[in-house]
Design a protein around this motif. Structure first.
Motif, PDB file in Angstrom:
ATOM      1  N   VAL A  77       0.838  -1.198   0.000  1.00  0.00           N
ATOM      2  CA  VAL A  77       0.000   0.000   0.000  1.00  0.00           C
ATOM      3  C   VAL A  77       0.876   1.252   0.000  1.00  0.00           C
ATOM      4  O   VAL A  77       0.604   2.231  -0.686  1.00  0.00           O
ATOM      5  CB  VAL A  77      -0.949   0.001   1.219  1.00  0.00           C
ATOM      6  CG1 VAL A  77      -1.650   1.340   1.354  1.00  0.00           C
ATOM      7  CG2 VAL A  77      -1.970  -1.112   1.094  1.00  0.00           C
ATOM      8  N   ARG A 102      -9.813  -5.924  -1.000  1.00  0.00           N
ATOM      9  CA  ARG A 102      -9.350  -5.328   0.246  1.00  0.00           C
ATOM     10  C   ARG A 102      -8.142  -4.434  -0.011  1.00  0.00           C
ATOM     11  O   ARG A 102      -8.005  -3.372   0.596  1.00  0.00           O
ATOM     12  CB  ARG A 102      -9.019  -6.424   1.266  1.00  0.00           C
ATOM     13  CG  ARG A 102     -10.289  -7.033   1.775  1.00  0.00           C
ATOM     14  CD  ARG A 102     -10.088  -7.862   2.998  1.00  0.00           C
ATOM     15  NE  ARG A 102     -11.350  -7.905   3.731  1.00  0.00           N
ATOM     16  CZ  ARG A 102     -11.483  -8.447   4.922  1.00  0.00           C
ATOM     17  NH1 ARG A 102     -10.454  -8.982   5.522  1.00  0.00           N
ATOM     18  NH2 ARG A 102     -12.651  -8.446   5.510  1.00  0.00           N
ATOM     19  N   GLU A 106      -7.848  -0.368   0.690  1.00  0.00           N
ATOM     20  CA  GLU A 106      -6.833   0.274   1.525  1.00  0.00           C
ATOM     21  C   GLU A 106      -6.142   1.388   0.767  1.00  0.00           C
ATOM     22  O   GLU A 106      -5.768   2.409   1.329  1.00  0.00           O
ATOM     23  CB  GLU A 106      -5.759  -0.747   1.931  1.00  0.00           C
ATOM     24  CG  GLU A 106      -6.134  -1.609   3.093  1.00  0.00           C
ATOM     25  CD  GLU A 106      -4.926  -2.394   3.577  1.00  0.00           C
ATOM     26  OE1 GLU A 106      -4.676  -3.478   3.011  1.00  0.00           O
ATOM     27  OE2 GLU A 106      -4.236  -1.926   4.498  1.00  0.00           O
ATOM     28  N   ARG A 110      -6.366   6.306   0.619  1.00  0.00           N
ATOM     29  CA  ARG A 110      -5.088   7.006   0.863  1.00  0.00           C
ATOM     30  C   ARG A 110      -4.730   7.891  -0.303  1.00  0.00           C
ATOM     31  O   ARG A 110      -4.322   9.039  -0.132  1.00  0.00           O
ATOM     32  CB  ARG A 110      -3.982   5.969   1.064  1.00  0.00           C
ATOM     33  CG  ARG A 110      -3.614   5.767   2.501  1.00  0.00           C
ATOM     34  CD  ARG A 110      -2.327   4.997   2.635  1.00  0.00           C
ATOM     35  NE  ARG A 110      -1.354   5.815   3.316  1.00  0.00           N
ATOM     36  CZ  ARG A 110      -1.027   5.651   4.610  1.00  0.00           C
ATOM     37  NH1 ARG A 110      -1.579   4.724   5.326  1.00  0.00           N
ATOM     38  NH2 ARG A 110      -0.116   6.416   5.160  1.00  0.00           N
ATOM     39  N   ILE A 193       6.440  -0.657   6.618  1.00  0.00           N
ATOM     40  CA  ILE A 193       5.748  -1.938   6.764  1.00  0.00           C
ATOM     41  C   ILE A 193       6.576  -2.992   6.046  1.00  0.00           C
ATOM     42  O   ILE A 193       6.992  -2.794   4.910  1.00  0.00           O
ATOM     43  CB  ILE A 193       4.339  -1.865   6.147  1.00  0.00           C
ATOM     44  CG1 ILE A 193       3.490  -0.848   6.903  1.00  0.00           C
ATOM     45  CG2 ILE A 193       3.680  -3.241   6.154  1.00  0.00           C
ATOM     46  CD1 ILE A 193       2.123  -0.610   6.297  1.00  0.00           C
TER      47      ILE A 193
ATOM     48  N   ALA B 147      -0.176   2.313   7.900  1.00  0.00           N
ATOM     49  CA  ALA B 147      -1.429   1.698   8.331  1.00  0.00           C
ATOM     50  C   ALA B 147      -1.608   0.346   7.681  1.00  0.00           C
ATOM     51  O   ALA B 147      -1.151   0.111   6.563  1.00  0.00           O
ATOM     52  CB  ALA B 147      -2.600   2.601   7.958  1.00  0.00           C
ATOM     53  N   MET B 148      -2.296  -0.528   8.407  1.00  0.00           N
ATOM     54  CA  MET B 148      -2.682  -1.814   7.835  1.00  0.00           C
ATOM     55  C   MET B 148      -4.131  -2.089   8.174  1.00  0.00           C
ATOM     56  O   MET B 148      -4.557  -1.828   9.299  1.00  0.00           O
ATOM     57  CB  MET B 148      -1.808  -2.935   8.398  1.00  0.00           C
ATOM     58  CG  MET B 148      -0.411  -2.919   7.847  1.00  0.00           C
ATOM     59  SD  MET B 148       0.493  -4.367   8.381  1.00  0.00           S
ATOM     60  CE  MET B 148       1.026  -3.837   9.962  1.00  0.00           C
ATOM     61  N   GLY B 149      -4.859  -2.604   7.218  1.00  0.00           N
ATOM     62  CA  GLY B 149      -6.275  -2.845   7.413  1.00  0.00           C
ATOM     63  C   GLY B 149      -6.586  -4.307   7.695  1.00  0.00           C
ATOM     64  O   GLY B 149      -5.751  -5.184   7.476  1.00  0.00           O
ATOM     65  N   TYR B 150      -7.795  -4.547   8.185  1.00  0.00           N
ATOM     66  CA  TYR B 150      -8.341  -5.911   8.338  1.00  0.00           C
ATOM     67  C   TYR B 150      -7.478  -6.816   9.211  1.00  0.00           C
ATOM     68  O   TYR B 150      -7.290  -8.002   8.927  1.00  0.00           O
ATOM     69  CB  TYR B 150      -8.548  -6.544   6.964  1.00  0.00           C
ATOM     70  CG  TYR B 150      -9.347  -5.673   6.039  1.00  0.00           C
ATOM     71  CD1 TYR B 150     -10.718  -5.560   6.195  1.00  0.00           C
ATOM     72  CD2 TYR B 150      -8.720  -4.923   5.051  1.00  0.00           C
ATOM     73  CE1 TYR B 150     -11.458  -4.745   5.364  1.00  0.00           C
ATOM     74  CE2 TYR B 150      -9.457  -4.100   4.211  1.00  0.00           C
ATOM     75  CZ  TYR B 150     -10.816  -4.020   4.380  1.00  0.00           C
ATOM     76  OH  TYR B 150     -11.542  -3.209   3.558  1.00  0.00           O
ATOM     77  N   ASP B 185     -10.350  -6.272  11.835  1.00  0.00           N
ATOM     78  CA  ASP B 185     -11.267  -7.050  11.008  1.00  0.00           C
ATOM     79  C   ASP B 185     -12.556  -7.397  11.745  1.00  0.00           C
ATOM     80  O   ASP B 185     -12.568  -7.543  12.965  1.00  0.00           O
ATOM     81  CB  ASP B 185     -10.565  -8.348  10.598  1.00  0.00           C
ATOM     82  CG  ASP B 185     -11.358  -9.107   9.558  1.00  0.00           C
ATOM     83  OD1 ASP B 185     -11.538  -8.550   8.476  1.00  0.00           O
ATOM     84  OD2 ASP B 185     -11.791 -10.233   9.847  1.00  0.00           O
TER      85      ASP B 185
END
Ligand SMILES: Cc1cc2nc3c(=O)[nH]c(=O)nc-3n(C[C@H](O)[C@H](O)[C@H](O)COP(=O)(O)OP(=O)(O)OC[C@H]3O[C@@H](n4cnc5c(N)ncnc54)[C@H](O)[C@@H]3O)c2cc1C
Ligand SMILES: Nc1ncnc2c1ncn2[C@@H]1O[C@H](COP(=O)(O)O)[C@@H](O)[C@H]1O
Lengths: 332, 283
Positions: A77, A102, A106, A110, A193, B147-150, B185
């Protein structure tokens, strides 16, 4: 500074199933650009991605912007949003469309944030108004309503679209497209990340999306115990069981059976819908069913109106009735 | 001290509403506010981190913030009853009608001003009333943090988090530097509930601060509805009506009719032959 009329689509190719959403959006983009002028373009980032570049051209992309570099091996991302923002600022597309995988969900918010533009989530259709603006058509929160949304001033106009919303174009091997290869920018920000492990694990079964008979139970089934009858029926008719949101919230069935905006899109030959009211967030994902049988006590429920056969009766009793009838009729 | 901020939203209870079994319609008059189920999971994640750390004698401070009308104060009290240390309500007429772009902007303005030294920021993956899943990522974009989702599980480790998540058919194990944002999640961190007395007790402590647009230093002419980059131009109900057949009466009769008239379609989809009842050659 005025931009182009181009429509960009993010190439989300990570796995074959989800990659279809890119093809589906490309098809719709072709329809839109017929009205606005401008090119349909795909964006592809990654390492050794020619196969996807060719696939997108064969499915309607007139131009593909490509950054192909080993540094982009992982779907990230951070990297993707940086690169998308950079390219949009440089080439100024009018519209930017992203599949609501998904990953897409994300990244799109952004990028919209960095570009200070609007973003409409989960569009069920896209159109062009008299002024050539993108009309983003999406279920509006709460009620059973659909809203038409525009981005009056900011550019690009951005939207995310669920897989299954549009029909992809036929693969055309003779299609020709322009491929614009760009170098990896030297100022890619340091990663915060790190991916330690990423394993392909298609745990959510695809049976629901592929089944010829889908049996959906809504809150009108009454209870978890009564809902179980649907599994018996499903087994008998080679069908798969899906559910509405209150049903998965109440834990009558697991979350991956959810059909609708937030869940799966089904396209069976026959859909049985038991005790479902037919809220737009649900029905948007069942309109591709060839033949719909709805069972509801309330003849005015939307689901009854959109059915081919609407049975006004108790859902549990009809379920048992159908089970009995099928058992009698199966030739052994 | 490890500082966690959790963003929680109040949503109408629409999809959980009971229906009137006589008319088959929803009892909308019973619609009331509740904590968004996803926000609740984000709060649960924070509470578990706090408990785990307490077991190792390490301190954690949880702040919950919500942007919304005065009524949203209720869920902040509830969060405090559940174990949050501090609650803040961002509330102002000028904030009403904010889309995700401005919601994340306002939340970020508060955080920058009042708690810039947070370690971890938690959101739900998507709210039950709008389900855009945009506020979390946009908040991170506004604060320029990763950021990280789920996310399904979180493990803290000196200045970073290790998380597990399942996205688009990939099971991922990732590491992220802090400060950073995670969205939780919908299937993770099953939330605890609190007894009503607990919420009432929290009410009496009366220490939920309200912050308005002026406190945040927003422009005098700031107006979330006007400033949102998107605009709704039309709202309509979907046209769904089909030319259809309505069957009513005794169950046995209607099921019989269904198979008499459409047995072929059904058996075709089943991939099994069905006897078309007694009268042979039925269409
Ligand atoms: C942002 C957002 C996203 C959403 N996403 C989804 C989604 O992805 N999927 C989804 O399904 N929903 C979704 N929803 C929820 C959706 O709006 C509806 O609330 C939901 O689909 C209603 O489910 P239902 O039809 O089972 O329940 P209800 O609306 O309560 O309907 C129950 C029906 O059963 C009938 N009934 C009652 N008793 C009987 C009986 N004995 N026999 C026969 N009929 C009976 C009633 O007449 C009624 O029509 C979403 C909502 C929001 C706000
Ligand atoms: N008004 C709000 N106040 C506080 N947090 C919010 C608000 N709106 C959204 N959030 C957070 O963002 C998450 C996702 O919301 P959404 O993008 O609307 O689906 C929610 O679960 C909350 O954690």
């Amino acid at each position: 500074m005025t931009g182009t009329k181009d429509i960009w689509v993010l190439g989300d190719y990570r796995n074959y199933f989800h990659s279809r959403v890119t093809l589906q959006i490309l098809a719709r983009a072709a329809g839109l650009s017929a009205k606005t002028g401008g090119r349909v373009c795909a964006l592809v980032f990654g390492d050794h991605v020619d196969e996807y570049v060719n696939e997108y051209i064969a499915h309607g992309a007139e131009t593909v912007y490509v950054i192909d570099d080993p540094a982009l091996k992982d779907y990230s991302v951070e990297n993707y949003s940086f690169l998308m923002t950079r390219l949009v600022k440089e080439f100024k597309p009018e519209t930017l469309l992203v599949g609501a995988t998904r990953f897409g969900q994300e990244i799109a918010p952004r990028v919209a944030k960095y570009l200070k533009t609007g973003l409409t989530a989960d569009c069920i259709d896209l159109d062009i108004d008299a002024k050539g603006r993108l009309v983003q058509i999406a279920p509006s929160f709460g009620g059973n309503l659909i809203a038409k949304i525009i981005t009056p001033e900011k550019r690009p106009q951005m939207a995310t679209i669920r897989p299954g919303t549009f029909q992809e174009l036929k693969h055309d091997n003779d299609a020709e497209g322009e491929v614009i290869r760009l170098p990896l920018p030297s100022d890619l920000p340091a990663k915060k990340i790190r991916c330690i492990r990423s394993e392909y694990k298609p745990s959510r079964n695809r049976k629901l999306e592929e089944a010829d008979i889908v049996i959906i139970g809504g809150r009108g089934m009454g209870s978890k115990r009564k809902f179980k009858k649907l599994f018996e029926l499903a087994e008998l008719v080679n069908g798969e069981v899906g559910a509405t949101r209150p049903v998965v919230y109440a834990d009558w069935i697991s979350h991956d059976a959810l059909v609708g905006q937030a869940g799966k899109h089904v396209k069976p030959r026959v859909l049985f819908s038991f005790g479902v009211s037919g809220a737009i967030q649900h029905t948007a994902a069942v309109t591709d069913a060839d033949f719909i049988v709805a069972i509801n006590k309330n003849p005015n429920a939307t689901m009854m109106k959109m059915a081919d056969v609407a049975i006004m009766a108790d859902a549990n009793q009809v379920c048992s009735g159908i089970i009995r009838a099928v058992k009698e009729k199966i030739r052994d | 001290m490890f500082k966690i901020i959790v963003c929680i939203k109040q949503v109408p209870m629409v999809s959980e509403l009971p229906w009137d079994s006589k008319t088959g319609t929803l009892k909308r008059e019973l619609a009331q506010g509740m904590m968004d189920p996803a926000s609740r999971r984000a709060l649960e994640a924070a509470l578990r981190i706090k408990e785990d750390r307490a077991g190792e004698d390490q301190e954690t401070h949880i702040t919950v913030i919500s942007m919304g009308p005065e009524m949203a104060r209720e869920i902040l009290y509830e969060a405090k009853a559940l174990g949050a240390d501090n609650g803040v309500l961002l509330s102002d007429r000028k904030m009403a009608g904010a889309d995700t772009f401005l919601t994340s902007f306002i939340l970020a303005e508060y955080i920058k001003k009042e708690s810039p030294d947070f370690d971890l920021l938690l959101c739900g993956s998507q709210t039950s009333d709008s389900e855009t899943a945009q506020v979390g990522p946009q908040l991170a974009g506004e604060l320029l943090i990763p950021a990280m989702g789920y996310v399904q599980s979180i493990e803290l480790d000196d200045g970073m988090v290790r998380v597990q998540r399942h996205v688009d058919d990939f099971m991922e194990l990732l590491e992220m530097d802090l400060p950073g944002l995670l969205t939780i999640d919908q299937g993770a961190y099953s939330p605890r509930y609190v007894a009503l007395e607990g919420i009432e007790r929290a009410f009496h402590t009366d220490d939920i601060r309200t912050v308005n647009a002026g406190d945040l230093g927003l422009d005098r002419d700031f107006n979330a509805l006007k400033d949102s980059p998107t605009r709704i131009i039309d709202v309509y109900s979907p046209a769904t009506r089909k030319e259809n057949q309505v069957l009513k009466g005794a169950v046995k009769k209607v099921v019989g009719q269904l198979f008499d008239e459409y047995g072929k379609i059904i058996s075709g989809a089943m991939g099994k032959d069905l006897k078309t009842h007694d009268h042979e050659g039925a269409k």
